[in-house]
Design a protein around this motif. Structure first.
Motif, PDB file in Angstrom:
ATOM      1  N   ARG A 111       0.828  -1.203   0.000  1.00 54.81           N
ATOM      2  CA  ARG A 111       0.000   0.000   0.000  1.00 54.81           C
ATOM      3  C   ARG A 111       0.863   1.255   0.000  1.00 54.81           C
ATOM      4  N   LEU A 112       0.321   2.334  -0.624  1.00 59.11           N
ATOM      5  CA  LEU A 112       0.930   3.648  -0.505  1.00 59.11           C
ATOM      6  C   LEU A 112       0.708   4.170   0.915  1.00 59.11           C
ATOM      7  N   ALA A 113       1.319   5.307   1.214  1.00 61.93           N
ATOM      8  CA  ALA A 113       1.185   5.886   2.551  1.00 61.93           C
ATOM      9  C   ALA A 113      -0.260   6.210   2.898  1.00 61.93           C
ATOM     10  N   ASP A 114      -1.070   6.546   1.870  1.00 65.17           N
ATOM     11  CA  ASP A 114      -2.477   6.880   2.121  1.00 65.17           C
ATOM     12  C   ASP A 114      -3.378   5.654   2.189  1.00 65.17           C
ATOM     13  N   GLY A 115      -2.804   4.460   2.098  1.00 62.09           N
ATOM     14  CA  GLY A 115      -3.573   3.222   2.205  1.00 62.09           C
ATOM     15  C   GLY A 115      -3.999   2.621   0.876  1.00 62.09           C
ATOM     16  N   THR A 116      -3.746   3.323  -0.240  1.00 57.65           N
ATOM     17  CA  THR A 116      -4.114   2.798  -1.559  1.00 57.65           C
ATOM     18  C   THR A 116      -3.311   1.538  -1.863  1.00 57.65           C
ATOM     19  N   LEU A 117      -4.002   0.488  -2.303  1.00 61.97           N
ATOM     20  CA  LEU A 117      -3.305  -0.717  -2.732  1.00 61.97           C
ATOM     21  C   LEU A 117      -2.392  -0.382  -3.909  1.00 61.97           C
ATOM     22  N   ALA A 118      -1.153  -0.851  -3.848  1.00 60.78           N
ATOM     23  CA  ALA A 118      -0.139  -0.528  -4.860  1.00 60.78           C
ATOM     24  C   ALA A 118       0.366  -1.820  -5.484  1.00 60.78           C
ATOM     25  N   GLY A 119      -0.423  -2.368  -6.398  1.00 64.64           N
ATOM     26  CA  GLY A 119      -0.075  -3.670  -6.921  1.00 64.64           C
ATOM     27  C   GLY A 119      -0.225  -4.724  -5.838  1.00 64.64           C
ATOM     28  N   SER A 120       0.425  -5.855  -6.036  1.00 60.90           N
ATOM     29  CA  SER A 120       0.290  -6.942  -5.066  1.00 60.90           C
ATOM     30  C   SER A 120       1.631  -7.617  -4.848  1.00 60.90           C
ATOM     31  N   VAL A 121       1.662  -8.489  -3.867  1.00 52.35           N
ATOM     32  CA  VAL A 121       2.810  -9.384  -3.681  1.00 52.35           C
ATOM     33  C   VAL A 121       2.348 -10.833  -3.875  1.00 52.35           C
ATOM     34  N   LEU A 122       1.286 -10.982  -4.636  1.00 58.10           N
ATOM     35  CA  LEU A 122       0.674 -12.286  -4.887  1.00 58.10           C
ATOM     36  C   LEU A 122       1.556 -13.135  -5.794  1.00 58.10           C
ATOM     37  N   MET A 123       1.781 -14.370  -5.411  1.00 61.41           N
ATOM     38  CA  MET A 123       2.457 -15.329  -6.277  1.00 61.41           C
ATOM     39  C   MET A 123       1.408 -16.057  -7.115  1.00 61.41           C
ATOM     40  N   TYR A 124       1.766 -16.339  -8.361  1.00 59.14           N
ATOM     41  CA  TYR A 124       0.777 -16.939  -9.260  1.00 59.14           C
ATOM     42  C   TYR A 124       0.310 -18.302  -8.759  1.00 59.14           C
ATOM     43  N   LYS A 125       1.204 -19.062  -8.169  1.00 58.97           N
ATOM     44  CA  LYS A 125       0.795 -20.376  -7.660  1.00 58.97           C
ATOM     45  C   LYS A 125      -0.289 -20.235  -6.595  1.00 58.97           C
ATOM     46  N   ASP A 126      -0.268 -19.128  -5.848  1.00 57.70           N
ATOM     47  CA  ASP A 126      -1.307 -18.882  -4.843  1.00 57.70           C
ATOM     48  C   ASP A 126      -2.591 -18.393  -5.488  1.00 57.70           C
ATOM     49  N   ALA A 127      -2.474 -17.608  -6.564  1.00 60.94           N
ATOM     50  CA  ALA A 127      -3.669 -17.192  -7.301  1.00 60.94           C
ATOM     51  C   ALA A 127      -4.418 -18.414  -7.819  1.00 60.94           C
ATOM     52  N   PHE A 128      -3.679 -19.393  -8.337  1.00 53.93           N
ATOM     53  CA  PHE A 128      -4.281 -20.633  -8.836  1.00 53.93           C
ATOM     54  C   PHE A 128      -5.015 -21.355  -7.714  1.00 53.93           C
ATOM     55  N   LYS A 129      -4.340 -21.513  -6.599  1.00 51.89           N
ATOM     56  CA  LYS A 129      -4.935 -22.218  -5.455  1.00 51.89           C
ATOM     57  C   LYS A 129      -6.151 -21.460  -4.919  1.00 51.89           C
TER      58      LYS A 129
END
Length: 384
Positions: free
Chosen positions: A302-320
């Motif tokens: 997240r940015l300092a104001d709390g806005t989501l700033a992309g992700s740290v999601l791994m694709y293998k977890d997206a699949f699961k």
């Protein structure tokens, strides 16, 4: 590419992207040579046989929206780092095809990114395209994109960037409500680039006039889905031909809304993406995105104001997560992680486990945890 020993994976549950084989085999070098039920398997001299009883074999993942990870970002424009980034995504996550993704930045910085991606792609065949996310977006829904670099739609800039990338631009996120968007879309289509609505304040009426066939990170950074105005999200839900990206991390979209999108769109029009930034695979703490400070905590960036700033999601977890959050079957998850992307972007050698396709293969256990990846037939044990 070096000549590989022929490998045969046997006694596996194989999801080819076209069918499920309950006890099957797959033979390959850098290309798939044969796939079928064990009853049809005939050993051949010199091949390396691996018994995968109890394991699943699926196509390698295709991520068409990933900015960075493992300390690197496509916007840095460093070919060595982009090469390392793509390899890390394959070794840690099972991503065997990547669209390196940019963001709203200065023309000079995007120029540099295009040169870096082109040089990296020349040496790393995992990098099959570029996703330009911006700078032709709406200020009202800029998300974590820096407002000062937002630009009106400009096909000449796209042509410039496509040339610098070696003709690799495949997808552009833009706001279809902006002046000149119809002509801009025509130019994209003529260049063979897919127009994607995103970071947009477009109404349903705007979208009905638009030629966008893809929606960037459905629900996120776009006019909200409301009962009196469907907006970008509602349009994507209503139009069966549109492909919609989903960031299936449970933070960008809560599980119930992931389930809703899956029930409405169906598996054949959803592309799972990560939208990952450089902090993926790195310790939590302070990071950076487009010159802005980002704070990573509890698997959220997240940015300092709390806005989501992309992700740290791994694709293998997206699949699961597609299975656990959305109620998708493994076959559905294969459809959303490989088959759709190969069809949408004409990646003819990717997406399914069929004879003649690249040997891009993921091996998973019964809990859908990634165990290993073959990229062009070369083995890589999954790194933690």
């Amino acid at each position: 590419m070096d000549i590989l020993t022929v490998t045969v994976l046997t006694h596996a549950v194989i999801y080819t992207g076209k069918e499920k084989i309950d006890e099957g085999y797959i033979r390959f070098d850098d290309k798939i040579l044969a796939v079928g039920p064990m009853a049809d398997y005939r050993p051949q001299p010199g091949e390396q046989i691996k018994n995968l009883r109890g394991l699943l074999v699926i196509p390698g993942f295709i991520d068409v929206h990933a900015h960075g990870g493992y300390g690197f970002d496509a916007m840095d424009g460093d070919a060595d780092q982009i090469d390392q980034m793509a390899t890390a995504m394959m070794e840690h996550e099972g991503v065997t095809t990547l669209f390196a993704t940019t963001m709203t930045q200065s023309v000079a910085n995007i120029d540099q990114a295009m040169r870096g991606v082109a040089a990296a792609a020349d040496r790393n065949p995992i990098i099959k395209g570029v996703h330009l996310e911006g700078p032709f977006i709406a200020q009202d829904f800029k998300g974590a994109q820096p407002e000062q670099y937002i630009h009106v739609p400009d096909a000449n800039l796209v042509k410039q960037w496509n040339e610098l990338s070696g003709g690799r631009v495949k997808l552009i996120t833009y706001a279809p409500e902006k002046p000149g968007a119809r002509e801009f879309e025509d130019a994209l289509i003529e260049m063979g680039i897919t127009p994607s609505a995103g970071h947009s304040n477009a109404t349903r009426a705007d979208m009905l006039e638009s030629k966008a066939t893809h929606v960037t990170h459905l629900y996120n950074a776009q006019r909200e889905f409301k009962h009196r105005e469907p907006g970008v999200t509602g349009h994507a839900m209503l139009e069966p031909q549109i492909y919609a990206e989903l960031i299936a991390d449970g933070f960008h979209i809560v599980p119930d809304m992931l389930k809703l999108a899956f029930r409405v769109k169906g598996a054949k029009r959803i592309d799972l993406v990560t939208d990952s930034m450089r902090s993926k695979g790195m310790p939590e703490g302070e990071s950076e995105l487009g010159g802005q400070k980002v704070y990573v905590k509890d698997k959220q960036a997240r940015l300092a104001d709390g806005t989501l700033a992309g992700s740290v999601l791994m694709y293998k977890d997206a699949f699961k997560n597609a299975v656990n959050f959305m109620g998708a079957s493994v076959a559905d998850a294969v459809q959303m992680s490989a088959v759709n992307q190969s069809e949408e972007f004409n990646l003819a050698s990717k997406g399914t486990l069929e004879v003649g396709k690249d040997a891009d293969i993921n091996i998973m256990d019964q809990e859908l945890d990634l165990q290993a990846t073959y990229s062009y037939g070369a083995f890589h044990a999954t790194k933690d």
